[in-house]
Design an enzyme around this catalytic site. Sequence first.
Site, PDB file in Angstrom:
ATOM      1  N   HIS A 195      -7.151   1.007  -6.666  1.00  0.00           N
ATOM      2  CA  HIS A 195      -7.412   0.141  -5.499  1.00  0.00           C
ATOM      3  C   HIS A 195      -8.111  -1.133  -6.008  1.00  0.00           C
ATOM      4  O   HIS A 195      -9.285  -1.377  -5.700  1.00  0.00           O
ATOM      5  CB  HIS A 195      -8.280   0.898  -4.484  1.00  0.00           C
ATOM      6  CG  HIS A 195      -8.318   0.278  -3.122  1.00  0.00           C
ATOM      7  ND1 HIS A 195      -7.555  -0.823  -2.765  1.00  0.00           N
ATOM      8  CD2 HIS A 195      -9.053   0.605  -2.004  1.00  0.00           C
ATOM      9  CE1 HIS A 195      -7.812  -1.138  -1.503  1.00  0.00           C
ATOM     10  NE2 HIS A 195      -8.709  -0.299  -1.027  1.00  0.00           N
ATOM     11  N   GLN A 252     -10.101  -3.765  -3.706  1.00  0.00           N
ATOM     12  CA  GLN A 252     -11.424  -3.332  -3.256  1.00  0.00           C
ATOM     13  C   GLN A 252     -12.485  -3.675  -4.303  1.00  0.00           C
ATOM     14  O   GLN A 252     -13.610  -4.052  -3.969  1.00  0.00           O
ATOM     15  CB  GLN A 252     -11.416  -1.818  -2.991  1.00  0.00           C
ATOM     16  CG  GLN A 252     -12.728  -1.291  -2.466  1.00  0.00           C
ATOM     17  CD  GLN A 252     -13.069  -1.810  -1.081  1.00  0.00           C
ATOM     18  OE1 GLN A 252     -12.275  -1.675  -0.161  1.00  0.00           O
ATOM     19  NE2 GLN A 252     -14.248  -2.399  -0.913  1.00  0.00           N
ATOM     20  N   ASP A 259     -16.860   7.615  -2.019  1.00  0.00           N
ATOM     21  CA  ASP A 259     -15.671   7.445  -1.180  1.00  0.00           C
ATOM     22  C   ASP A 259     -15.400   8.788  -0.510  1.00  0.00           C
ATOM     23  O   ASP A 259     -16.010   9.814  -0.867  1.00  0.00           O
ATOM     24  CB  ASP A 259     -14.501   7.015  -2.094  1.00  0.00           C
ATOM     25  CG  ASP A 259     -13.230   6.644  -1.341  1.00  0.00           C
ATOM     26  OD1 ASP A 259     -13.284   6.476  -0.111  1.00  0.00           O
ATOM     27  OD2 ASP A 259     -12.174   6.522  -1.994  1.00  0.00           O
ATOM     28  N   ARG A 319       0.886  -1.176   0.000  1.00  0.00           N
ATOM     29  CA  ARG A 319       0.000   0.000   0.000  1.00  0.00           C
ATOM     30  C   ARG A 319       0.914   1.214   0.000  1.00  0.00           C
ATOM     31  O   ARG A 319       1.713   1.401   0.930  1.00  0.00           O
ATOM     32  CB  ARG A 319      -0.921   0.004   1.220  1.00  0.00           C
ATOM     33  CG  ARG A 319      -1.633   1.333   1.390  1.00  0.00           C
ATOM     34  CD  ARG A 319      -2.760   1.295   2.380  1.00  0.00           C
ATOM     35  NE  ARG A 319      -3.921   0.655   1.792  1.00  0.00           N
ATOM     36  CZ  ARG A 319      -5.166   0.764   2.268  1.00  0.00           C
ATOM     37  NH1 ARG A 319      -5.402   1.492   3.329  1.00  0.00           N
ATOM     38  NH2 ARG A 319      -6.173   0.150   1.668  1.00  0.00           N
ATOM     39  N   ARG A 376     -13.734  -8.414   1.422  1.00  0.00           N
ATOM     40  CA  ARG A 376     -12.295  -8.208   1.193  1.00  0.00           C
ATOM     41  C   ARG A 376     -11.543  -9.485   1.558  1.00  0.00           C
ATOM     42  O   ARG A 376     -10.603  -9.899   0.876  1.00  0.00           O
ATOM     43  CB  ARG A 376     -11.768  -7.039   2.053  1.00  0.00           C
ATOM     44  CG  ARG A 376     -12.304  -5.665   1.690  1.00  0.00           C
ATOM     45  CD  ARG A 376     -11.822  -5.198   0.340  1.00  0.00           C
ATOM     46  NE  ARG A 376     -10.368  -5.154   0.233  1.00  0.00           N
ATOM     47  CZ  ARG A 376      -9.589  -4.163   0.666  1.00  0.00           C
ATOM     48  NH1 ARG A 376     -10.118  -3.101   1.232  1.00  0.00           N
ATOM     49  NH2 ARG A 376      -8.274  -4.204   0.512  1.00  0.00           N
ATOM     50  N   CYS A 415     -16.308   1.806   0.071  1.00  0.00           N
ATOM     51  CA  CYS A 415     -15.154   0.984   0.455  1.00  0.00           C
ATOM     52  C   CYS A 415     -14.802   1.118   1.926  1.00  0.00           C
ATOM     53  O   CYS A 415     -14.147   0.247   2.488  1.00  0.00           O
ATOM     54  CB  CYS A 415     -13.956   1.328  -0.425  1.00  0.00           C
ATOM     55  SG  CYS A 415     -13.341   3.017  -0.211  1.00  0.00           S
TER      56      CYS A 415
END
Length: 306
Positions: A131, A134, A219, A104, A287, A259
């Site tokens: 991402h 996700q 988001d 990440r 996830r 998310c």
Amino acid sequence: MSARHFLSLKDCTPEELNGLIRRGMELKDLRNRGVLFEPLKNRVLGMIFEKASTRTRLSFEAGMIQLGGQAIFLSPRDTQLGRGEPIGDAAIVMSRMLDVVMIRTFAHSTLTDFAANSRVPVINGLSDDLHPCQLLADMQTYQEHRGSIKGKTAAWIGDGNNMCNSYIEAAIQFDFQLRVACPEGYEPDARLLAEAGDRVQVLRDPREAVAGAHLISTDVWASMGQEEEAAERIKQFRPYQVDRALLDCAAEDVLFLHCLPAHRGEEISEDLLDDPRSAVWDQAENRLHAQKALLEFLVEPAYHHA
Ligand code: CP
Ligand code: NVA
């Protein structure tokens, strides 16, 4: 042969991606039935986190343990990465000891530089650009709640950020239409938009974007690394809050995904996560299952295809 990486949804074919979603659902069922399945015994995942995380860290770490392996958390603060060791050197060394690496990071080039020097698969656990993990969870969640997303319409409301870019890639790979509603100056990646062509439309009006939509997602307005812009962003994004009234403008069977982490009162209304059209808790749980499918696919493909 060089290792297979997962830096973007484009690293897999649509068939492979749909296979991952199916497999995520199977692995979820195995876990719900209490069946032990440990194809990654003695395998080790290294996880480099340059940014904070709750879901990504937990899902990868728990997922590796459940698959019979182990995960090691590495922060730049405690490794030589934080003291300037070149990423390529770190990749050579780490990939001689590990079986798979998740990163990440901020700049997407950190991932591509690491992958170029890695003997083992590298997974994007979020970069400033994308991402993709996700999206595996999001697609699994949509499939479980509403069936195939092929031919449906999704709406992305708010910032044209890493998540939005991955939704564009998902629209291409999973074959759905996407409408993005964002303020001027906050559009998603121009190259991705060009690649998507007619499949993705950028609009200013959230109501126009959600009209008839089957999936709505949003988001945070300020992503990790944009903390100093937060106050200005709150002003710009105010008309882009997703609330129940906005969901009422979509298709009757619309599904809402986020998310997480969510900022109630900013990108979503205080009550949105309690709405029956929201599936965010299943999405967060997925996830775990989707990434277990990904780890199996990258590290032990023989099991994945069994
Ligand atoms: N959605 C997501 O990636 O959450 P974390 O930042 O908690 O990992
Ligand atoms: N766009 C957000 C996603 C967090 C999971 C960020 O990058 O901070």
